[in-house]
Design a protein around this motif. Structure first.
Motif, PDB file in Angstrom:
ATOM      1  N   ILE A  70      -0.687  -8.916  -5.933  1.00 32.25           N
ATOM      2  CA  ILE A  70       0.703  -8.494  -5.756  1.00 32.25           C
ATOM      3  C   ILE A  70       1.431  -8.568  -7.094  1.00 32.25           C
ATOM      4  CG2 ILE A  70       2.901  -8.992  -4.607  1.00 32.25           C
ATOM      5  CD1 ILE A  70       1.223 -10.166  -2.273  1.00 32.25           C
ATOM      6  N   TRP A  71       1.171  -9.642  -7.844  1.00 33.91           N
ATOM      7  CA  TRP A  71       1.839  -9.784  -9.137  1.00 33.91           C
ATOM      8  C   TRP A  71       1.391  -8.720 -10.122  1.00 33.91           C
ATOM      9  CZ3 TRP A  71       6.025 -10.432 -11.161  1.00 33.91           C
ATOM     10  CH2 TRP A  71       6.198 -10.675 -12.522  1.00 33.91           C
ATOM     11  N   ILE A  72       0.149  -8.270 -10.030  1.00 39.63           N
ATOM     12  CA  ILE A  72      -0.320  -7.180 -10.896  1.00 39.63           C
ATOM     13  C   ILE A  72       0.528  -5.931 -10.655  1.00 39.63           C
ATOM     14  CG2 ILE A  72      -2.237  -5.568 -11.282  1.00 39.63           C
ATOM     15  CD1 ILE A  72      -4.113  -8.012 -10.918  1.00 39.63           C
ATOM     16  N   ILE A  73       0.881  -5.685  -9.394  1.00 40.04           N
ATOM     17  CA  ILE A  73       1.761  -4.552  -9.080  1.00 40.04           C
ATOM     18  C   ILE A  73       3.102  -4.746  -9.782  1.00 40.04           C
ATOM     19  CG2 ILE A  73       3.018  -3.357  -7.234  1.00 40.04           C
ATOM     20  CD1 ILE A  73       0.669  -4.197  -5.375  1.00 40.04           C
ATOM     21  N   GLY A  74       3.618  -5.972  -9.738  1.00 47.36           N
ATOM     22  CA  GLY A  74       4.890  -6.265 -10.411  1.00 47.36           C
ATOM     23  C   GLY A  74       4.815  -6.014 -11.899  1.00 47.36           C
ATOM     24  N   GLN A  75       3.716  -6.412 -12.504  1.00 46.13           N
ATOM     25  CA  GLN A  75       3.549  -6.188 -13.942  1.00 46.13           C
ATOM     26  C   GLN A  75       3.500  -4.698 -14.253  1.00 46.13           C
ATOM     27  OE1 GLN A  75      -0.026  -8.534 -14.224  1.00 46.13           O
ATOM     28  NE2 GLN A  75       1.041 -10.124 -15.401  1.00 46.13           N
ATOM     29  N   LYS A  76       2.794  -3.956 -13.416  1.00 47.79           N
ATOM     30  CA  LYS A  76       2.695  -2.506 -13.639  1.00 47.79           C
ATOM     31  C   LYS A  76       4.052  -1.832 -13.432  1.00 47.79           C
ATOM     32  CE  LYS A  76      -2.223  -2.210 -12.709  1.00 47.79           C
ATOM     33  NZ  LYS A  76      -2.613  -1.990 -14.087  1.00 47.79           N
ATOM     34  N   PRO A  83       0.871   5.254 -12.129  1.00 51.22           N
ATOM     35  CA  PRO A  83      -0.481   5.414 -11.577  1.00 51.22           C
ATOM     36  C   PRO A  83      -1.136   4.059 -11.273  1.00 51.22           C
ATOM     37  CG  PRO A  83      -0.186   6.886 -13.441  1.00 51.22           C
ATOM     38  CD  PRO A  83       1.020   5.983 -13.397  1.00 51.22           C
ATOM     39  N   GLY A  84      -0.903   3.078 -12.125  1.00 47.53           N
ATOM     40  CA  GLY A  84      -1.452   1.743 -11.895  1.00 47.53           C
ATOM     41  C   GLY A  84      -0.863   1.088 -10.658  1.00 47.53           C
ATOM     42  N   VAL A  85       0.430   1.305 -10.418  1.00 48.49           N
ATOM     43  CA  VAL A  85       1.078   0.757  -9.220  1.00 48.49           C
ATOM     44  C   VAL A  85       0.412   1.333  -7.983  1.00 48.49           C
ATOM     45  CG1 VAL A  85       3.210   0.729  -7.845  1.00 48.49           C
ATOM     46  CG2 VAL A  85       3.309   0.295 -10.301  1.00 48.49           C
ATOM     47  N   TYR A  86       0.269   2.662  -7.939  1.00 46.03           N
ATOM     48  CA  TYR A  86      -0.306   3.300  -6.751  1.00 46.03           C
ATOM     49  C   TYR A  86      -1.736   2.843  -6.514  1.00 46.03           C
ATOM     50  CZ  TYR A  86       3.672   6.398  -7.426  1.00 46.03           C
ATOM     51  OH  TYR A  86       4.932   6.893  -7.608  1.00 46.03           O
ATOM     52  N   GLU A  87      -2.501   2.757  -7.590  1.00 44.14           N
ATOM     53  CA  GLU A  87      -3.903   2.352  -7.463  1.00 44.14           C
ATOM     54  C   GLU A  87      -4.024   0.932  -6.923  1.00 44.14           C
ATOM     55  OE1 GLU A  87      -7.724   3.121  -7.180  1.00 44.14           O
ATOM     56  OE2 GLU A  87      -6.262   4.599  -7.900  1.00 44.14           O
ATOM     57  N   LYS A  98       0.497  -6.414   4.588  1.00 43.95           N
ATOM     58  CA  LYS A  98       0.232  -4.976   4.703  1.00 43.95           C
ATOM     59  C   LYS A  98       1.481  -4.117   4.932  1.00 43.95           C
ATOM     60  CE  LYS A  98      -3.111  -1.870   6.743  1.00 43.95           C
ATOM     61  NZ  LYS A  98      -4.303  -1.803   7.574  1.00 43.95           N
ATOM     62  N   PRO A  99       2.372  -4.447   5.878  1.00 38.48           N
ATOM     63  CA  PRO A  99       3.552  -3.582   6.070  1.00 38.48           C
ATOM     64  C   PRO A  99       4.450  -3.517   4.834  1.00 38.48           C
ATOM     65  CG  PRO A  99       3.416  -5.235   7.828  1.00 38.48           C
ATOM     66  CD  PRO A  99       2.335  -5.527   6.851  1.00 38.48           C
ATOM     67  N   VAL A 100       4.555  -4.623   4.126  1.00 31.07           N
ATOM     68  CA  VAL A 100       5.384  -4.649   2.921  1.00 31.07           C
ATOM     69  C   VAL A 100       4.757  -3.758   1.849  1.00 31.07           C
ATOM     70  CG1 VAL A 100       6.328  -6.120   1.097  1.00 31.07           C
ATOM     71  CG2 VAL A 100       6.259  -6.954   3.456  1.00 31.07           C
ATOM     72  N   MET A 101       3.449  -3.828   1.695  1.00 31.62           N
ATOM     73  CA  MET A 101       2.776  -3.025   0.669  1.00 31.62           C
ATOM     74  C   MET A 101       2.832  -1.535   1.006  1.00 31.62           C
ATOM     75  SD  MET A 101       1.786  -4.908  -1.791  1.00 31.62           S
ATOM     76  CE  MET A 101       3.186  -5.961  -1.591  1.00 31.62           C
ATOM     77  N   MET A 102       2.735  -1.202   2.284  1.00 33.55           N
ATOM     78  CA  MET A 102       2.839   0.210   2.679  1.00 33.55           C
ATOM     79  C   MET A 102       4.240   0.739   2.381  1.00 33.55           C
ATOM     80  SD  MET A 102       0.475   0.014   6.137  1.00 33.55           S
ATOM     81  CE  MET A 102       1.406   1.233   6.952  1.00 33.55           C
ATOM     82  N   ALA A 103       5.260  -0.068   2.671  1.00 33.10           N
ATOM     83  CA  ALA A 103       6.629   0.340   2.367  1.00 33.10           C
ATOM     84  C   ALA A 103       6.844   0.419   0.855  1.00 33.10           C
ATOM     85  CB  ALA A 103       7.617  -0.633   3.004  1.00 33.10           C
ATOM     86  N   LEU A 104       6.238  -0.493   0.108  1.00 33.27           N
ATOM     87  CA  LEU A 104       6.331  -0.481  -1.352  1.00 33.27           C
ATOM     88  C   LEU A 104       5.728   0.802  -1.914  1.00 33.27           C
ATOM     89  CD1 LEU A 104       6.806  -1.723  -4.166  1.00 33.27           C
ATOM     90  CD2 LEU A 104       4.687  -2.981  -3.868  1.00 33.27           C
ATOM     91  N   PHE A 105       4.599   1.206  -1.369  1.00 30.95           N
ATOM     92  CA  PHE A 105       3.933   2.436  -1.806  1.00 30.95           C
ATOM     93  C   PHE A 105       4.877   3.634  -1.662  1.00 30.95           C
ATOM     94  CE2 PHE A 105       1.065   6.058  -1.199  1.00 30.95           C
ATOM     95  CZ  PHE A 105       0.179   5.887  -2.246  1.00 30.95           C
ATOM     96  N   LEU A 130       0.576  12.450 -11.439  1.00 35.90           N
ATOM     97  CA  LEU A 130       0.383  11.081 -11.929  1.00 35.90           C
ATOM     98  C   LEU A 130       1.589  10.196 -11.618  1.00 35.90           C
ATOM     99  CD1 LEU A 130      -1.259  11.690 -15.419  1.00 35.90           C
ATOM    100  CD2 LEU A 130      -2.338  10.767 -13.368  1.00 35.90           C
ATOM    101  N   PHE A 131       2.792  10.747 -11.811  1.00 32.90           N
ATOM    102  CA  PHE A 131       4.006   9.975 -11.579  1.00 32.90           C
ATOM    103  C   PHE A 131       4.169   9.563 -10.119  1.00 32.90           C
ATOM    104  CE2 PHE A 131       5.925  11.640 -15.598  1.00 32.90           C
ATOM    105  CZ  PHE A 131       6.319  10.421 -16.114  1.00 32.90           C
ATOM    106  N   VAL A 132       3.794  10.455  -9.202  1.00 35.77           N
ATOM    107  CA  VAL A 132       4.065  10.196  -7.781  1.00 35.77           C
ATOM    108  C   VAL A 132       2.838   9.736  -7.001  1.00 35.77           C
ATOM    109  CG1 VAL A 132       6.061  11.719  -7.736  1.00 35.77           C
ATOM    110  CG2 VAL A 132       3.826  12.619  -7.100  1.00 35.77           C
TER     111      VAL A 132
END
Length: 188
Positions: A70-76, A83-87, A98-105, A130-132
């Motif tokens: 989760i923190w890696i997502i924050g860093q990205k 692209p790193g966030v989505y991946e 899971k519900p939080v990550m789906m909403a974050l996506f 790439l952006f979206v």
């Protein structure tokens, strides 16, 4: 990746913050930290996410690798590596997260569309993809659905400009009166 469960994330965040504050010994559970970290990222509050990460005890961080993910997502997000966030968000998550990550996506994708619309007068379909975080054809379809113009020959998209709300400037006499009052106050 659609949000299957509608949740009141603001209320959940408030509840989790209270749980963290009221935790015995000042140390909450992995689930509280994981969901709260995800919610801060969902609301694009990277500063609070960073402070939360710093105050999570090292023993909890090392015992739960999902927190590090989760923190890696924050860093990205901090580095604007979309692209790193989505991946990273696409990985498998535990049920509470899971519900939080789906909403974050979805929120990250929406923010990316808004940022591109503000920053670009036109953008190549491959760059938009790439952006979206969507395949090129899906990114073009989503942009067109948002009212963007697409040129099939050049593969460029022109974002739909949002009309800013009208700015109502106060009458110049009012501005002068306020300034006069301010200067008079300072002279006293």
């Amino acid at each position: 990746m659609a949000v299957e469960v509608k949740m009141n994330f603001e209320k959940l965040q408030t509840d989790l913050e209270n749980q963290e504050l009221e935790a015995p010994g000042g140390v909450a559970s992995f689930q509280v930290y994981g969901q709260l970290l995800g919610l801060y990222l969902l609301h694009n509050d990277t500063c609070n996410a960073k402070f939360l990460w710093k105050r999570i005890p090292q023993t909890i961080k090392s015992a739960n690798p999902e927190l590090a993910s989760i923190w890696i997502i924050g860093q990205k997000m901090w580095q604007r590596d979309y692209p790193g966030v989505y991946e990273t968000v696409k990985k498998e998550w535990s049920e509470p997260i899971k519900p939080v990550m789906m909403a974050l996506f979805e929120a990250a994708r929406k923010r990316a569309f808004e940022l591109v619309a503000l920053a670009y007068s036109s953008i190549n379909a491959d760059e938009l993809s790439l952006f979206v975080g969507l395949p090129v054809n899906d990114a073009v379809k989503a942009a067109v659905a948002e009212g963007w113009e697409a040129d099939a020959q050049t593969r460029f998209l022109i974002p739909k400009r949002k009309v800013p709300p009208p700015c109502h400037a106060p009458p110049s006499e009012h501005q002068l009166a306020v300034l006069t009052d301010y200067v008079s106050f300072l002279e006293n």
